[in-house]
Motif scaffolding. Sequence first.
Motif, mmCIF file in Angstrom:
data_model
loop_
_atom_site.group_PDB
_atom_site.id
_atom_site.type_symbol
_atom_site.label_atom_id
_atom_site.label_comp_id
_atom_site.label_asym_id
_atom_site.label_seq_id
_atom_site.Cartn_x
_atom_site.Cartn_y
_atom_site.Cartn_z
ATOM 1 N N LEU A 197 -14.186 -1.573 -12.975
ATOM 2 C CA LEU A 197 -13.086 -2.267 -12.171
ATOM 3 C C LEU A 197 -13.312 -3.639 -12.867
ATOM 4 C CD1 LEU A 197 -13.099 -0.999 -8.734
ATOM 5 C CD2 LEU A 197 -11.918 -0.615 -10.764
ATOM 6 N N GLU A 198 -14.705 -4.447 -13.026
ATOM 7 C CA GLU A 198 -14.776 -5.761 -13.165
ATOM 8 C C GLU A 198 -14.310 -5.894 -14.495
ATOM 9 O OE1 GLU A 198 -18.278 -8.982 -13.627
ATOM 10 O OE2 GLU A 198 -18.093 -6.791 -13.169
ATOM 11 N N GLN A 199 -13.904 -5.008 -15.723
ATOM 12 C CA GLN A 199 -14.314 -5.417 -16.673
ATOM 13 C C GLN A 199 -12.281 -4.385 -16.911
ATOM 14 O OE1 GLN A 199 -16.273 -2.539 -18.887
ATOM 15 N NE2 GLN A 199 -18.511 -3.571 -18.470
ATOM 16 N N GLY A 200 -11.927 -4.477 -15.893
ATOM 17 C CA GLY A 200 -10.488 -4.322 -16.517
ATOM 18 C C GLY A 200 -10.111 -2.944 -15.787
ATOM 19 N N ASN A 201 -10.876 -1.606 -15.513
ATOM 20 C CA ASN A 201 -10.450 -0.252 -16.419
ATOM 21 C C ASN A 201 -9.918 0.105 -14.756
ATOM 22 O OD1 ASN A 201 -9.835 2.078 -16.346
ATOM 23 N ND2 ASN A 201 -12.473 2.683 -16.995
ATOM 24 N N LEU A 202 -8.477 0.024 -14.009
ATOM 25 C CA LEU A 202 -8.226 0.452 -12.500
ATOM 26 C C LEU A 202 -7.332 1.425 -12.544
ATOM 27 C CD1 LEU A 202 -5.823 -3.066 -12.712
ATOM 28 C CD2 LEU A 202 -8.436 -3.407 -12.048
ATOM 29 N N GLY A 203 -7.670 2.569 -13.526
ATOM 30 C CA GLY A 203 -7.767 3.340 -13.525
ATOM 31 C C GLY A 203 -8.441 4.963 -13.208
ATOM 32 N N TRP A 204 -10.027 3.967 -12.749
ATOM 33 C CA TRP A 204 -10.502 4.914 -13.220
ATOM 34 C C TRP A 204 -11.887 5.383 -11.899
ATOM 35 C CZ3 TRP A 204 -16.232 4.687 -10.616
ATOM 36 C CH2 TRP A 204 -16.655 5.858 -11.014
ATOM 37 N N SER A 225 -9.415 0.256 -5.916
ATOM 38 C CA SER A 225 -8.723 0.079 -7.843
ATOM 39 C C SER A 225 -7.379 0.226 -7.598
ATOM 40 C CB SER A 225 -9.636 1.085 -7.636
ATOM 41 O OG SER A 225 -9.123 1.418 -9.349
ATOM 42 N N GLU A 226 -6.871 1.019 -6.731
ATOM 43 C CA GLU A 226 -5.189 1.523 -6.759
ATOM 44 C C GLU A 226 -5.062 0.386 -6.354
ATOM 45 O OE1 GLU A 226 -4.681 4.557 -4.509
ATOM 46 O OE2 GLU A 226 -5.292 6.394 -5.209
ATOM 47 N N GLU A 227 -4.693 -0.514 -5.348
ATOM 48 C CA GLU A 227 -4.254 -1.739 -4.737
ATOM 49 C C GLU A 227 -4.103 -2.288 -6.011
ATOM 50 O OE1 GLU A 227 -2.513 -4.125 -2.965
ATOM 51 O OE2 GLU A 227 -2.356 -1.803 -2.253
ATOM 52 N N LEU A 228 -5.412 -3.081 -6.395
ATOM 53 C CA LEU A 228 -5.389 -4.289 -7.994
ATOM 54 C C LEU A 228 -4.606 -3.665 -8.557
ATOM 55 C CD1 LEU A 228 -9.517 -4.411 -8.022
ATOM 56 C CD2 LEU A 228 -7.427 -5.921 -6.960
ATOM 57 N N ALA A 229 -4.241 -2.459 -9.009
ATOM 58 C CA ALA A 229 -3.592 -1.670 -10.234
ATOM 59 C C ALA A 229 -2.186 -1.816 -9.781
ATOM 60 C CB ALA A 229 -3.819 -0.120 -10.312
#
Length: 465
Positions: A197-204, A225-229
Amino acid sequence: MFHLVGRLLAVVLLCLAGAIGWVMIDAHRSIEAETAATADRVSQRLEGLYWQKLLWRDGMSKDTLLPMPDWETLATASVVSPGICVTFAPPGVDPRQLCSQIEALGEPAPAWFGATYDFLFGLQTPQKRYLSIRDKDAGYVVSAAQRDAALRLSWQQVSIVVGVAIAMAAAITILATLMIGHALIPARTIIEGLRKLEQGNLGWRLPRFRTAEFNLIARAVNDLSEELARTNAARTALTTRLFQVQEEERRALARDLHDEFGQCLTATAALAASIEAGAPPDRQDLADDARAITRAQQRMMENLRGALVRLRSQNIDEIGLEASLHQLVSDHNTQASRAVVRLNVIGKLAALPKQVAIDIYRVAQECLTNAMKHGSPTEVRLRVEHMGTERDTISLTVEDDGGGDATHINRGNGHGHGILGMRERISALGGSLSIGKAAKGVRVAAIIPVLGSRNGLTFGGEATA
């Protein structure tokens, strides 16, 4: 895990110390009880011998209550506990002592254990019993535990307890380590997910775990993660729209400046030329003023052309990105006398989407402006490459030899909103920007997907000032 195992070992050692203390206390009490019991048994034995002598043999001595040779027998020794010494003191006779063997109590205790035992408990208290309750002058029996006997008994019991406790502690440590390690496996997965998530992979997303507590954490992380996406998608769409509005405002401003301000300057130049041509020979001052107005108008026209170059992007629609970049470099070389800008274009840039072409042009423009404004370069190299072998991307690199500190630039110190604007523009296209040190200056490198895929940002590396 190591902290938990260490705490578990500390608890085990604390319990072991308590068990050792309790065993030592119990051994001390056992010696005291055996000493008292031995005194009781020996006194009863001697009293029985007295009555036997009195009734069967009628051999009562006038000087002693009990004949001395008859009490030190195997029968008397059998009632004396191991490690106990019995002293019989009849009246008028020197006391005589009978001790039981101590070898049956185990191996001798170490010196340090004996010192600890003596410090905690001291010497055993002797037990004294009178041979006859009717006549205390008839003699008495004293039962006392030997010091080595108490130490041997206590050391034997402590050794057994310590051996069992150490085996249990080792087994508990090994099993606890395995169980704790197995229980903490989901924690590693959660940490890896947070790093993604820190690296920007919000789909994981985190999987389900057997432990209810880790499931709650995984659910919270997945919701985050979903909210960040969603937030990132909304921010990207808003940023894209803002840049589109910005381009529209720039085009409108450029059009107004060209149509209104440009016409006014053209009219001013024509009027100044008319005044200069119509000035009487005796009014040289009018001709000089007209020429001054013409020079001011020319400077204003040059500034207007520079502003229009910075504002306009419609030339990309007309002549394409590559020609616009050549024009941008040519304008900088014309305006800047101390630095030379060199352009290297690799690949075809004609088929790029309009928004991608505009953003590449704006990033290049901002990098060149920063290089001239915040550094002292003699040469600036602009390189644009269309890489379409594995991924359809555009690589843009600007490198100068004007010194500068890449760390200072990354922090945004003294560079206003230029670097931030480039980051946001490239982020909206799903690209990455890196800022770092070059051989003699600083270097900026941007990777922009042609299709505008939004895979997140990676900032670091190099930039230009």
